[in-house]
Design an enzyme around this catalytic site. Structure first.
Site, short mmCIF file in Angstrom:
data_model
loop_
_atom_site.label_atom_id
_atom_site.label_comp_id
_atom_site.label_asym_id
_atom_site.label_seq_id
_atom_site.Cartn_x
_atom_site.Cartn_y
_atom_site.Cartn_z
N ARG A 1 -2.66 -2.19 -3.27
CA ARG A 1 -3.90 -1.49 -2.95
C ARG A 1 -3.93 -0.20 -3.77
O ARG A 1 -3.04 0.65 -3.65
CB ARG A 1 -3.95 -1.14 -1.47
CG ARG A 1 -5.18 -0.37 -1.14
CD ARG A 1 -5.19 0.10 0.28
NE ARG A 1 -6.49 0.68 0.56
CZ ARG A 1 -6.81 1.22 1.72
NH1 ARG A 1 -5.95 1.21 2.70
NH2 ARG A 1 -8.00 1.73 1.90
N HIS B 1 -13.16 2.00 0.97
CA HIS B 1 -13.09 0.92 1.96
C HIS B 1 -13.67 -0.37 1.39
O HIS B 1 -14.16 -1.23 2.14
CB HIS B 1 -13.87 1.25 3.26
CG HIS B 1 -13.29 2.34 4.09
ND1 HIS B 1 -14.08 3.25 4.76
CD2 HIS B 1 -12.01 2.67 4.38
CE1 HIS B 1 -13.30 4.10 5.43
NE2 HIS B 1 -12.03 3.76 5.21
N GLU C 1 -7.99 -6.06 5.56
CA GLU C 1 -7.88 -5.55 4.19
C GLU C 1 -6.69 -6.19 3.47
O GLU C 1 -6.77 -6.55 2.29
CB GLU C 1 -7.76 -4.03 4.21
CG GLU C 1 -9.06 -3.39 4.67
CD GLU C 1 -8.99 -1.89 4.85
OE1 GLU C 1 -8.55 -1.45 5.93
OE2 GLU C 1 -9.36 -1.16 3.93
N ARG D 1 -12.41 14.46 9.23
CA ARG D 1 -13.25 14.80 8.07
C ARG D 1 -14.68 15.07 8.53
O ARG D 1 -15.21 14.34 9.36
CB ARG D 1 -13.25 13.65 7.06
CG ARG D 1 -11.99 13.59 6.22
CD ARG D 1 -11.95 12.36 5.33
NE ARG D 1 -10.99 11.39 5.81
CZ ARG D 1 -10.85 10.15 5.35
NH1 ARG D 1 -11.65 9.72 4.39
NH2 ARG D 1 -9.95 9.34 5.84
N ASN E 1 0.87 -1.17 0.00
CA ASN E 1 0.00 0.00 0.00
C ASN E 1 0.91 1.23 0.00
O ASN E 1 1.50 1.57 1.02
CB ASN E 1 -0.88 -0.03 1.25
CG ASN E 1 -1.85 1.14 1.31
OD1 ASN E 1 -1.85 2.00 0.43
ND2 ASN E 1 -2.65 1.18 2.37
#
Ligand code: AMP
Length: 394
Positions: free
Chosen positions: A84, A173, A378, A232, A9
């Site tokens: 990813r 996600h 993940e 956020r 990633n």
């Protein structure tokens, strides 16, 4: 394919990696190279005995960091690399073996993820330098949500913004929502059916999944839409941008920065973006932390309730991510706001299911929609999709 898969990633100054065997019991070699390109660059990781190490890599770039990661693999050479990739746009509905046309499509999509896709592409190039002989597979955060129907992914905007500029809901996600909903179907007596998933970490999103296919999700064109997150804002009135610009003279960059980096739990509490600290401060009676907790949980419940409209039948809700897996307080608070959905929480099971435990939180004998905690994986899902892509390619 039994040999391990190296999951990568890549960010602009970091590489997270995990070497994952096909045997789920085999230990993972994992870590992160961070601050790349600076004198403080370093590799932090875990070896197969579970011991942690930190290795300084002053001035290292992505290629040098990957060469050091290779040296740390204890002779367990991977058979493939799974990357990813944040945004696959409408090009990718599943993982893809990387070739020139896949690279070009990821490049085309960079306008939708200007911070992430270029870094992901740089990571692929660096990995090709270090592992020229290995097949490389791109696994997209957005791909799982490509099964959403138009009623869920279209915004009510002029048609050409979609047709010519790709303005639509993509969702993110995806590997997490795919993993936890499939796992719930395997573990639950209700099987694969209609599941609501809440991925609650620094980034937060919900999804509605029917028969392992995403039907709707809370994040949109970008990962800013939807729930309250660490920093956020999630949903705000779309008129806010014009208002801040006209009334306060804020530039678009400033508005973007405030909504992405200074809002969410941090903005509401004025204290922190970290849920553990919010919980502690709220417990001690800190009013802004209590408000942050209330808004955070209410927005999750409201989103889950809205997404239930995407499912013909509701079999249960799944909590995952750092907060979803570890905070009995958040789980209880969210479910207390959804009394008409028929979830029945067992308080002891809720308190006990933390720190990576998988479990069902319903009271005994309850046969309504279930409540599950499923720690996300993940990296494991990316390794699985990488294997699947290579085994099924024609
Ligand atoms: P993630 O991005 O999935 O690593 O999740 C990070 C978030 O999980 C942060 O807000 C952490 O405060 C939160 N978190 C981790 N452990 C706990 C815990 N024991 N209780 C509450 N929140 C936690």
């Amino acid at each position: 394919m039994n040999a391990p898969v190296l999951v990568i990633n890549c960010g602009s100054s970091s590489i997270k990696y995990a070497l994952i065997d096909s045997d789920p019991q085999a230990p993972r070699l994992e870590g992160i190279a961070e601050r790349l390109g600076s004198e403080e660059a370093r590799l932090k990781g875990k070896n197969s005995a579970g011991e942690r190490f930190t290795q300084p890599l002053p001035g290292a770039d992505h290629t040098q960091a990957l060469s050091t990661i290779l040296e740390r693999m204890e002779g367990r050479l991977p058979a493939a690399v799974g990357h990813r990739i944040v945004h696959g746009g409408e090009h990718f509905t599943q993982a893809a073996l990387i070739d020139d046309s896949v690279m070009a499509a990821i490049q085309t999509t960079a306008a939708l993820a200007p911070l992430h896709n270029p870094a992901n592409l740089a990571g692929i190039a660096a990995t090709q330098n270090v592992f020229p002989e290995l097949p490389q597979v791109a696994v997209f955060d957005t791909a799982f949500h490509q099964t959403m129907p138009p009623r869920a992914y279209r915004y009510a905007l002029p048609e050409n913004l979609y047709a010519e500029h790709g303005i639509r809901r993509y969702g993110f996600h995806g590997t997490s929502h795919a993993y936890v909903s499939q796992r719930a179907g395997e573990l639950s007596s209700r099987g694969t059916g209609g599941w609501l998933a809440a991925h609650l970490g620094n980034g937060c999103s919900t999804s509605a999944v029917w028969n392992n296919q995403s039907q709707d999700t809370s994040m949109g064109l970008t990962p800013l839409e939807g729930l309250v997150m660490g920093t956020r804002s999630g949903d705000v009135d779309p008129g806010l941008h014009a208002h801040l610009h006209r009334q306060l003279g804020w530039s678009l960059d400033k508005i973007d920065n405030v909504l992405n980096k200074e809002s969410g739990l941090l903005g509401l509490s004025g204290l922190t973006n970290d849920m553990r600290e919010i919980e502690e401060a709220a417990e001690q009676g800190h009013a802004t932390a209590q408000l942050a907790m209330e808004v955070f949980c209410y927005r999750i419940a409201k989103s889950l309730a809205a997404l239930s409209c995407a499912l013909p039948q509701l079999d249960g809700v799944i909590f995952t991510g750092g907060i979803g897996e570890n905070s009995p307080i958040v789980r209880r608070h969210v479910l207390s706001l959804m009394p008409h959905f028929g979830f029945v929480l067992d308080n002891d099971a809720n308190e006990a299911t933390i720190r990576g435990k998988e479990g069902k939180l319903d009271s005994a004998g309850h046969d309504g929609p279930q409540v599950w905690v499923i720690p996300t994986d993940e990296e494991g899902r990316i390794a699985m999709e990488t294997r699947h892509c290579l085994e099924t390619r024609v």
